[in-house]
Write a protein that holds these residues in place. Structure first.
Motif, PDB file in Angstrom:
ATOM      1  N   MET A 179       0.883  -1.356   0.132  1.00 43.21           N
ATOM      2  CA  MET A 179       0.042  -0.148  -0.417  1.00 43.21           C
ATOM      3  C   MET A 179       0.753   1.061  -0.283  1.00 43.21           C
ATOM      4  N   ASN A 180      -0.001   2.293  -1.013  1.00 42.28           N
ATOM      5  CA  ASN A 180       1.254   3.290  -0.927  1.00 42.28           C
ATOM      6  C   ASN A 180       1.190   3.883   0.534  1.00 42.28           C
ATOM      7  N   LYS A 181       2.575   4.976   0.811  1.00 46.39           N
ATOM      8  CA  LYS A 181       2.165   5.868   2.250  1.00 46.39           C
ATOM      9  C   LYS A 181       1.952   7.238   1.469  1.00 46.39           C
ATOM     10  N   LYS A 182       0.971   7.771   2.284  1.00 45.06           N
ATOM     11  CA  LYS A 182       0.805   9.182   1.884  1.00 45.06           C
ATOM     12  C   LYS A 182       0.962  10.152   2.270  1.00 45.06           C
ATOM     13  N   GLY A 233       6.934   6.108  -4.324  1.00 41.92           N
ATOM     14  CA  GLY A 233       5.458   5.496  -4.064  1.00 41.92           C
ATOM     15  C   GLY A 233       4.873   5.653  -3.073  1.00 41.92           C
ATOM     16  N   TYR A 234       5.087   6.959  -3.123  1.00 46.41           N
ATOM     17  CA  TYR A 234       4.019   8.071  -2.180  1.00 46.41           C
ATOM     18  C   TYR A 234       3.088   8.734  -3.404  1.00 46.41           C
ATOM     19  N   GLU A 235       1.652   8.878  -2.653  1.00 43.66           N
ATOM     20  CA  GLU A 235       0.331   9.562  -2.797  1.00 43.66           C
ATOM     21  C   GLU A 235       0.127  11.002  -2.166  1.00 43.66           C
ATOM     22  N   VAL A 236       0.571  11.672  -3.263  1.00 49.21           N
ATOM     23  CA  VAL A 236       0.555  13.451  -3.197  1.00 49.21           C
ATOM     24  C   VAL A 236      -0.409  14.196  -2.474  1.00 49.21           C
ATOM     25  N   TYR A 237      -1.104  14.196  -1.634  1.00 49.09           N
ATOM     26  CA  TYR A 237      -2.483  15.800  -1.846  1.00 49.09           C
ATOM     27  C   TYR A 237      -1.699  16.794  -1.475  1.00 49.09           C
TER      28      TYR A 237
END
Length: 389
Positions: free
Chosen positions: A1-4, A32-36
């Motif tokens: 699971m990607n880290k956020k 591998g990070y999701e970025v918001y």
């Protein structure tokens, strides 16, 4: 699971801090990070690696509603790391209390810049009033220089902030050293400079152009001082021109001043998203600010083979341009005569210009997005590893 990871900006994109967020996002996305990005004011942007979220317009826009929206977003989306550039101690306290994420406060300026800015904004307001000018030169100066009232106020705020974050990032070692004197420890302070992309084939066939690039603000940028310098030297360098790239509330005043002094060969370009088109031809960049954290225009200039010259008003500028006359020219803070003298001497010394131009193209490699991105990635990984122990 990607880290956020989620960043909060009041407006996005807007200026230098937001550009840094995009650079970080581009790097960590591939790791591998999701970025918001959560923002109260979403502007058009082209980053494919960022999921931008605007604070809902269906509720009254208050500070508490914004806080509640962000905290709910962090919970629902299982955000691992939350990064903010907004110094709001109550907000940070609530995020820490009501979520499980790691919190980073990113200081994209000189420490206590808020106190310096407040001081010079009062000077700006005094320019057109004898009474306000008298008050500024007496009471305001006493409060700022002698009693340190402005500093004391913001030191207290910084202390509250530090109690509610897992990490604080600053732009150079000197800033860490300064802040360490206010806190009980410096274990959560991390030095990460701003990134800058080296240009693939920078143009080295330069024109006789001096450039300023940035916002036109009195309290911060003081471009009026650059006009004063140009007034002193432009007749001595008849083949050179001064180009002002940028916009802001001070623009009309600056144009009136240039007209009043009959300044020649000075051009106000306004805002452009393609500032590299001007760096391409310029030989020298001038910065006459009262304070800077880590001025992006200096590293942008270096990346384009443009020689930067600036007042040595803060440690961040010294870190970028130092040693003096190697990676740029450092002028004693606020000394307009010295700035004019150094500028003329530089223009009349082609050999020195060539040496500095070669040096700055090497120096900019030390700010590469890969090197800077790796520091952010290490910080994220360390915070998440500690939370699992």
């Amino acid at each position: 699971m990607n880290k956020k990871v989620a960043f909060y900006h009041n407006a996005f994109p807007y200026g230098g801090g937001e550009r840094i967020t995009i650079d970080i996002a581009n790097y960590i996305y591939d790791k591998g990070y999701e970025v918001y990005v959560i923002t109260s004011n979403l502007n058009p942007h082209t980053s494919n690696h960022i999921k931008a979220v605007e604070v809902t317009k269906q509720i009254p826009h208050t500070e508490q509603n914004t806080t509640n929206f962000i905290i709910q977003f962090i919970k629902e989306n299982h955000i691992d790391i939350f990064i903010t550039l907004e110094l709001n101690t109550q907000f940070l306290y609530e995020v820490k209390k009501r979520t499980q994420c790691k919190i980073i406060y990113a200081l994209h300026n000189v420490p206590l810049w808020e106190a310096i800015d407040r001081y010079y904004k009062r000077k700006e307001k005094s320019r057109h009033s004898i009474w306000k000018s008298l008050k500024w030169y007496t009471l305001t100066n006493l409060d700022y220089h002698l009693f340190k009232k402005y500093d004391k106020k913001y030191i207290a705020i910084y202390k509250q902030m530090y109690q509610n974050v897992d990490a604080l990032t600053v732009l150079c070692d000197a800033y860490k050293k300064q802040l360490a004197t206010y806190f009980e420890d410096d274990k959560r302070i991390h030095v990460i400079t701003n990134p800058e992309y080296p240009r693939l084939n920078p143009n080295l066939d330069k024109k006789k152009q001096i450039i300023y690039s940035g916002r036109l603000l009195y309290s911060h940028k003081r471009v009026d001082r650059l006009l004063t310098i140009w007034k002193k030297i432009y007749e001595k360098i008849p083949d050179w021109e001064l180009i002002i790239v940028g916009d802001g509330p001070e623009r009309n005043n600056l144009e009136r001043l240039a007209k009043k002094w009959d300044l020649e060969r000075i051009y106000f370009i306004g805002y452009t998203p393609h500032v590299d088109n001007y760096y391409k031809d310029a030989s020298i960049l001038c910065l006459t600010s009262t304070f800077e954290g880590w001025s992006l225009c200096l590293t942008e200039a270096q990346a384009n083979g443009v020689i930067p010259i600036s007042f040595n008003c803060c440690a961040g500028i010294e870190a970028i341009l130092g040693p003096n006359k190697v990676n740029g020219i450092l002028v004693p803070d606020g000394d307009i005569n010295a700035f004019a003298k150094e500028l003329i001497e530089l223009i009349n010394n082609p050999q020195l210009m060539e040496e500095i131009r070669k040096n700055v193209l090497k120096k900019v490699l030390t700010y590469s997005p890969e090197l800077v991105g790796e520091k952010w990635l290490n910080l994220f990984n360390t915070l998440l590893e500690n939370s699992n122990n």
